[in-house]
Scaffold this motif. Structure first.
Motif, mmCIF file in Angstrom:
data_model
loop_
_atom_site.group_PDB
_atom_site.id
_atom_site.type_symbol
_atom_site.label_atom_id
_atom_site.label_comp_id
_atom_site.label_asym_id
_atom_site.label_seq_id
_atom_site.Cartn_x
_atom_site.Cartn_y
_atom_site.Cartn_z
ATOM 1 N N PRO A 1 34.472 35.027 32.996
ATOM 2 C CA PRO A 1 34.272 34.122 34.329
ATOM 3 C C PRO A 1 34.209 32.741 33.748
ATOM 4 N N PRO A 2 35.055 31.601 34.079
ATOM 5 C CA PRO A 2 34.630 30.344 33.858
ATOM 6 C C PRO A 2 33.340 29.813 34.197
ATOM 7 N N ALA A 3 33.158 28.781 33.273
ATOM 8 C CA ALA A 3 31.680 28.121 33.748
ATOM 9 C C ALA A 3 31.625 27.489 34.930
ATOM 10 N N THR A 4 30.439 27.445 35.706
ATOM 11 C CA THR A 4 30.392 26.739 36.963
ATOM 12 C C THR A 4 30.823 25.185 37.084
ATOM 13 N N ASP A 5 30.136 24.463 35.799
ATOM 14 C CA ASP A 5 30.201 23.174 35.946
ATOM 15 C C ASP A 5 31.374 22.744 34.718
ATOM 16 N N MET A 6 32.491 22.456 35.193
ATOM 17 C CA MET A 6 33.387 22.051 34.354
ATOM 18 C C MET A 6 34.199 20.728 34.697
ATOM 19 N N THR A 7 33.295 19.811 35.231
ATOM 20 C CA THR A 7 33.912 18.526 35.881
ATOM 21 C C THR A 7 34.289 17.559 34.819
ATOM 22 N N GLY A 8 34.250 17.873 33.477
ATOM 23 C CA GLY A 8 34.250 16.806 32.510
ATOM 24 C C GLY A 8 35.806 17.176 31.912
ATOM 25 N N ILE A 9 36.474 18.206 32.480
ATOM 26 C CA ILE A 9 37.709 18.374 31.778
ATOM 27 C C ILE A 9 38.806 18.206 33.043
ATOM 28 N N CYS A 10 40.273 18.362 32.452
ATOM 29 C CA CYS A 10 41.206 18.641 33.504
ATOM 30 C C CYS A 10 42.076 19.332 32.798
ATOM 31 N N PHE B 1 39.495 35.618 36.295
ATOM 32 C CA PHE B 1 40.402 36.754 36.434
ATOM 33 C C PHE B 1 39.714 37.625 37.233
ATOM 34 N N THR B 2 38.399 37.800 37.582
ATOM 35 C CA THR B 2 37.961 38.930 38.488
ATOM 36 C C THR B 2 37.920 38.526 39.696
ATOM 37 N N CYS B 3 38.764 37.660 40.169
ATOM 38 C CA CYS B 3 38.940 37.460 41.769
ATOM 39 C C CYS B 3 39.740 38.235 42.375
ATOM 40 N N ASN B 4 39.586 38.344 43.728
ATOM 41 C CA ASN B 4 40.568 39.187 44.543
ATOM 42 C C ASN B 4 41.844 38.889 44.311
ATOM 43 N N ASN B 5 42.069 37.459 44.231
ATOM 44 C CA ASN B 5 43.630 37.051 44.414
ATOM 45 C C ASN B 5 44.325 37.670 43.116
ATOM 46 N N GLU B 6 43.557 37.948 41.914
ATOM 47 C CA GLU B 6 44.268 38.498 40.905
ATOM 48 C C GLU B 6 44.733 40.026 40.973
ATOM 49 N N GLN B 7 43.852 40.531 41.893
ATOM 50 C CA GLN B 7 44.051 42.081 42.251
ATOM 51 C C GLN B 7 45.335 42.119 43.014
ATOM 52 N N LEU B 8 45.543 41.191 43.818
ATOM 53 C CA LEU B 8 46.797 41.007 44.596
ATOM 54 C C LEU B 8 48.228 40.532 44.169
ATOM 55 N N SER C 1 45.764 38.051 55.274
ATOM 56 C CA SER C 1 45.660 38.989 55.735
ATOM 57 C C SER C 1 45.162 40.199 54.777
ATOM 58 N N HIS C 2 45.309 39.962 53.508
ATOM 59 C CA HIS C 2 44.693 41.076 52.560
ATOM 60 C C HIS C 2 43.411 40.414 51.794
ATOM 61 N N LEU C 3 43.169 39.339 51.771
ATOM 62 C CA LEU C 3 42.113 38.841 51.391
ATOM 63 C C LEU C 3 40.825 39.122 52.400
ATOM 64 N N SER C 4 41.195 38.813 53.543
ATOM 65 C CA SER C 4 40.119 39.039 54.438
ATOM 66 C C SER C 4 39.601 40.520 54.627
ATOM 67 N N LYS C 5 40.452 41.463 54.064
ATOM 68 C CA LYS C 5 39.834 42.888 54.101
ATOM 69 C C LYS C 5 39.169 43.210 52.911
ATOM 70 N N MET C 6 38.875 42.308 51.993
ATOM 71 C CA MET C 6 38.374 42.619 50.739
ATOM 72 C C MET C 6 36.953 41.672 50.664
ATOM 73 N N THR C 7 36.099 42.044 49.572
ATOM 74 C CA THR C 7 34.861 41.370 49.433
ATOM 75 C C THR C 7 34.735 40.955 47.988
ATOM 76 N N GLY C 8 34.075 39.894 47.753
ATOM 77 C CA GLY C 8 33.828 39.350 46.352
ATOM 78 C C GLY C 8 34.445 37.969 46.082
ATOM 79 N N ILE C 9 34.800 37.581 44.781
ATOM 80 C CA ILE C 9 35.333 36.219 44.703
ATOM 81 C C ILE C 9 36.714 36.038 44.979
ATOM 82 N N GLU C 10 36.974 35.057 45.825
ATOM 83 C CA GLU C 10 38.462 34.607 45.752
ATOM 84 C C GLU C 10 38.590 33.064 45.861
#
Length: 251
Positions: A23-32, A61-68, A79-88
């Motif tokens: 998973p990406p780092a939480t503080d990546m405000t120094g790049i674009c 890549f571990t988010c629910n959007n990737e599973q979709l 409609s699908h994301l609301s039925k899942m749990t985790g990072i999205e």
């Protein structure tokens, strides 16, 4: 057991299978991030902006959007994301084709969502928005830095007023000596006022607690006494002024 590096070979000569992406780092405000080839090939709209965001180092890549996406479902279909749990990721604000705001959040139920981070796509470039607590902390720290510097400068200049040149003392008249004495008293009085005001200044308040899952970057002051002294000679870094879109390293 240590994880083997990517591309390493086993003893039988076969390449090892790479593990899942981290998973990406939480503080990546120094790049674009910007992919001009993709922008020249596809339109940037609400239907394709998430596919473009998935190319950036900000994407988890571990988010629910990737599973979709793996199930050939639109990754922003609530409609699908609301039925899942985790990072999205969710599309928050849209101003086609210039601005798209994407929120990273943790879903614990259909109506229970915890906001984590915010990203925005501005004219094709992807940035991470700074935490509000980081902005407040930097602004307060910078204000206290300049206030303290102003007091130091004023005190040093007021001390010079009370100095009497040795050569002028022998030729000065009685009235001048009297005037110098009055000036010294005035300097001491002002110096006392400045010192009392400086003591009454409250210390910088602690920043608010970071949201769940956010790990603040290690500051220079935490790396050693020498680095701390060097950091005190310059004002704190402002996440908006010093790390704005024009200042960030591009990928």
């Amino acid at each position: 057991m240590a994880t083997p590096p990517l591309g390493a070979m086993q003893f039988d000569g076969n390449p090892m299978v790479a593990g899942p992406p981290q998973p990406p780092a939480t503080d990546m405000t120094g790049i674009c991030f910007r992919d001009q080839l993709w922008l020249n090939s596809y339109p940037l709209d609400r239907n394709l902006v998430f596919d473009y965001f998935a190319l950036s180092p900000f994407y988890d890549f571990t988010c629910n959007n990737e599973q979709l996406r793996l199930r050939s479902i639109h990754p922003l279909d609530m409609s699908h994301l609301s039925k899942m749990t985790g990072i999205e990721y969710a599309l928050s604000e849209v101003l086609e084709p210039n601005l798209f705001v994407i929120r990273k959040q943790k879903r614990d139920g259909p109506d229970k969502v915890t906001h984590m981070l915010t990203y925005y796509v501005l004219d094709g470039s992807i940035y991470q928005a700074p935490q509000l607590s980081s902005v407040f902390s930097a602004r307060i720290g910078r204000a206290l830095y300049y206030i303290s510097k102003a007091f130091t400068t004023a005190a040093s200049k007021l001390e010079k007023i009370g100095y009497v040149d040795g050569e002028d003392e022998s030729s000065a008249s009685d009235s001048k000596v009297t005037r110098e004495t009055i000036d010294i008293k005035e300097v001491k009085r002002i110096d006392h006022i400045l010192a009392s005001l400086q003591r009454r200044l409250p210390p910088a308040p602690p920043p608010p607690q970071f949201p769940e899952g956010y790990a603040p970057a290690t500051t220079e002051a935490e790396k050693g006494a020498e680095t701390q002294q060097a950091a005190e000679s310059i004002p704190p870094i402002d996440p908006i002024i010093d790390q704005g879109p024009a200042q960030r390293m591009k990928f």
